[in-house]
Motif scaffolding. Structure first.
Motif, PDB file in Angstrom:
ATOM      1  N   UNK A   1       6.329   2.415 -11.466  1.00 32.31           N
ATOM      2  CA  UNK A   1       6.421   3.407 -12.535  1.00 32.31           C
ATOM      3  C   UNK A   1       7.857   3.805 -12.861  1.00 32.31           C
ATOM      4  N   UNK A   2       8.835   3.212 -12.182  1.00 28.98           N
ATOM      5  CA  UNK A   2      10.226   3.535 -12.457  1.00 28.98           C
ATOM      6  C   UNK A   2      10.682   4.833 -11.835  1.00 28.98           C
ATOM      7  N   UNK A   3      10.148   5.162 -10.659  1.00 32.14           N
ATOM      8  CA  UNK A   3      10.526   6.405  -9.988  1.00 32.14           C
ATOM      9  C   UNK A   3      11.498   6.179  -8.831  1.00 32.14           C
ATOM     10  N   UNK A   4      11.691   4.904  -8.436  1.00 33.68           N
ATOM     11  CA  UNK A   4      12.502   4.565  -7.261  1.00 33.68           C
ATOM     12  C   UNK A   4      13.500   3.470  -7.642  1.00 33.68           C
ATOM     13  N   UNK A   5      14.780   3.687  -7.284  1.00 29.13           N
ATOM     14  CA  UNK A   5      15.839   2.738  -7.598  1.00 29.13           C
ATOM     15  C   UNK A   5      16.752   2.590  -6.383  1.00 29.13           C
ATOM     16  N   UNK A   6      17.408   1.445  -6.282  1.00 26.22           N
ATOM     17  CA  UNK A   6      18.275   1.220  -5.129  1.00 26.22           C
ATOM     18  C   UNK A   6      19.449   0.335  -5.513  1.00 26.22           C
ATOM     19  N   UNK A   7      20.656   0.785  -5.195  1.00 24.92           N
ATOM     20  CA  UNK A   7      21.829  -0.041  -5.387  1.00 24.92           C
ATOM     21  C   UNK A   7      21.886  -1.146  -4.342  1.00 24.92           C
ATOM     22  N   UNK A   8      22.252  -2.338  -4.756  1.00 22.72           N
ATOM     23  CA  UNK A   8      22.407  -3.450  -3.815  1.00 22.72           C
ATOM     24  C   UNK A   8      23.897  -3.676  -3.581  1.00 22.72           C
ATOM     25  N   UNK A   9      24.223  -4.125  -2.382  1.00 26.48           N
ATOM     26  CA  UNK A   9      25.623  -4.309  -2.031  1.00 26.48           C
ATOM     27  C   UNK A   9      26.009  -5.774  -2.137  1.00 26.48           C
ATOM     28  N   UNK A  10      27.279  -6.013  -2.428  1.00 28.02           N
ATOM     29  CA  UNK A  10      27.739  -7.357  -2.739  1.00 28.02           C
ATOM     30  C   UNK A  10      27.476  -8.337  -1.609  1.00 28.02           C
ATOM     31  N   UNK A  11      27.642  -7.887  -0.374  1.00 33.11           N
ATOM     32  CA  UNK A  11      27.497  -8.807   0.756  1.00 33.11           C
ATOM     33  C   UNK A  11      26.049  -9.236   0.994  1.00 33.11           C
ATOM     34  N   UNK A  12      25.082  -8.535   0.361  1.00 34.22           N
ATOM     35  CA  UNK A  12      23.677  -8.891   0.594  1.00 34.22           C
ATOM     36  C   UNK A  12      23.327 -10.259   0.029  1.00 34.22           C
ATOM     37  N   UNK A  13      23.980 -10.636  -1.043  1.00 31.54           N
ATOM     38  CA  UNK A  13      23.805 -11.974  -1.572  1.00 31.54           C
ATOM     39  C   UNK A  13      22.542 -12.170  -2.398  1.00 31.54           C
ATOM     40  N   UNK A  14      22.489 -13.307  -3.049  1.00 30.86           N
ATOM     41  CA  UNK A  14      21.401 -13.613  -3.977  1.00 30.86           C
ATOM     42  C   UNK A  14      20.063 -13.726  -3.271  1.00 30.86           C
ATOM     43  N   UNK A  15      20.052 -14.251  -2.052  1.00 26.63           N
ATOM     44  CA  UNK A  15      18.785 -14.417  -1.335  1.00 26.63           C
ATOM     45  C   UNK A  15      18.106 -13.064  -1.103  1.00 26.63           C
ATOM     46  N   UNK A  16      18.883 -12.042  -0.779  1.00 24.95           N
ATOM     47  CA  UNK A  16      18.296 -10.715  -0.567  1.00 24.95           C
ATOM     48  C   UNK A  16      17.702 -10.183  -1.859  1.00 24.95           C
ATOM     49  N   UNK A  17      18.399 -10.395  -2.975  1.00 25.45           N
ATOM     50  CA  UNK A  17      17.877  -9.931  -4.266  1.00 25.45           C
ATOM     51  C   UNK A  17      16.540 -10.609  -4.563  1.00 25.45           C
ATOM     52  N   UNK A  18      16.453 -11.898  -4.292  1.00 23.70           N
ATOM     53  CA  UNK A  18      15.187 -12.605  -4.518  1.00 23.70           C
ATOM     54  C   UNK A  18      14.083 -12.056  -3.612  1.00 23.70           C
ATOM     55  N   UNK A  19      14.432 -11.657  -2.389  1.00 22.09           N
ATOM     56  CA  UNK A  19      13.411 -11.116  -1.488  1.00 22.09           C
ATOM     57  C   UNK A  19      12.887  -9.769  -1.988  1.00 22.09           C
ATOM     58  N   UNK A  20      13.762  -8.972  -2.568  1.00 28.56           N
ATOM     59  CA  UNK A  20      13.323  -7.701  -3.161  1.00 28.56           C
ATOM     60  C   UNK A  20      12.412  -7.974  -4.350  1.00 28.56           C
ATOM     61  N   UNK A  21      12.831  -8.886  -5.212  1.00 24.30           N
ATOM     62  CA  UNK A  21      12.070  -9.184  -6.421  1.00 24.30           C
ATOM     63  C   UNK A  21      10.710  -9.790  -6.093  1.00 24.30           C
ATOM     64  N   UNK A  22      10.620 -10.527  -4.991  1.00 25.65           N
ATOM     65  CA  UNK A  22       9.350 -11.162  -4.636  1.00 25.65           C
ATOM     66  C   UNK A  22       8.269 -10.133  -4.368  1.00 25.65           C
TER      67      UNK A  22
END
Length: 276
Positions: free
Chosen positions: A202-223
């Motif tokens: 519903x767009x109530x929760x947001x989180x900044x990602x840090x540069x060192x986390x890398x693309x793989x971490x972003x994909x894991x969040x999106x999954x």
């Protein structure tokens, strides 16, 4: 770096002064609030302020939020909890009400070496790196769990919560964990309008990602949660910032796609902050 807007977080004093006399702390908060609005005044559409307010004085804090909510630069509020005061305490309702009326989100920016100390701070055996690694995501997890499971998001439908400098990789696993516990222990909780995952959707929760986390971490969040909750964070001026090329790090993540990159760099933050 080519950034169009910067959200400015208060320094470590904002949490540390929970340990001093409340009236003196209030004067320091008042001084910072005057300062940050003045600091942003040369270009309040680009320089965005976070208002730190003490949970130890809810009425005063609510008054400051209402007084400053008309300032163009004001984009978020950090409610500084003293030790022992839970985020769902009824005494804090004036603050949530003022934030809801002003459409201002809650920003949690973790710290680890000043009061109120992070959970488990006595059990790190003096290892600073481990303490910092654990303190930031645990502080974020605890706050998010309380905000969701207390029903606070149901009581205040304009309330949104976001996290900075906590990393983002913890978010999907924690939401899944909250889903399971909310179901298993539903009898101990108020009736919630949505599941924990539903509040993210519903767009109530947001989180900044840090540069060192890398693309793989972003994909894991999106999954697990999709791409509507993630936000770019430069972490400027800390050592983990890649200034002046922080955006280039994320632009190098070629597997995200242009739509996700747009959300990551701007769209999600615009929905989270009071910028639309």
């Amino acid at each position: 770096e080519g950034r169009d807007a910067d959200l400015i977080s208060p320094g470590t004093f904002a949490t540390a002064i929970t340990a001093i006399d409340a009236s003196l702390a209030r004067e320091l908060y008042a001084s910072y609030l005057r300062y940050i609005v003045d600091y942003c005044s040369p270009d309040p559409t680009r320089l965005k302020a976070t208002l730190p307010v003490p949970a130890s004085d809810p009425e005063w804090s609510a008054a400051q939020i209402r007084r400053l909510s008309g300032e163009t630069c004001v984009a978020a509020v950090t409610v500084v909890l003293p030790e022992g005061l839970p985020v769902d305490d009824p005494s804090l309702h004036p603050i949530w009400s003022a934030m809801g009326d002003a459409d201002l989100p809650l920003l949690h920016h973790s710290f680890f070496y000043e009061p109120p100390y992070f959970p488990g701070y006595r059990d790190v055996w003096g290892q600073v790196a481990m303490a910092r690694a654990a303190a930031h995501p645990w502080g974020a997890q605890r706050l998010l769990g309380y905000v969701i499971l207390s029903g606070l998001l149901d009581q205040y439908p304009n309330l949104r919560i976001g996290f900075a400098e906590c990393s983002g990789g913890w978010l999907p696993s924690w939401i899944v964990r909250l889903e399971g516990q909310a179901s298993y222990l539903a009898r101990t909780l108020p009736t919630l309008m949505r599941s924990p995952r539903g509040y993210v959707e519903d767009g109530r929760v947001f989180c900044g990602v840090e540069l060192y986390e890398g693309e793989e971490t972003i994909h894991s969040i999106m999954a697990v949660l999709g791409d509507d909750a993630i936000m770019y964070s430069s972490d400027y001026p800390h050592d983990q910032c890649a200034f002046p090329k922080s955006p280039d790090t994320i632009l190098g993540w070629q597997g995200l796609g242009s739509g996700t990159l747009t959300k990551l760099f701007s769209g999600n933050a615009e929905r989270y902050l009071r910028m639309l």
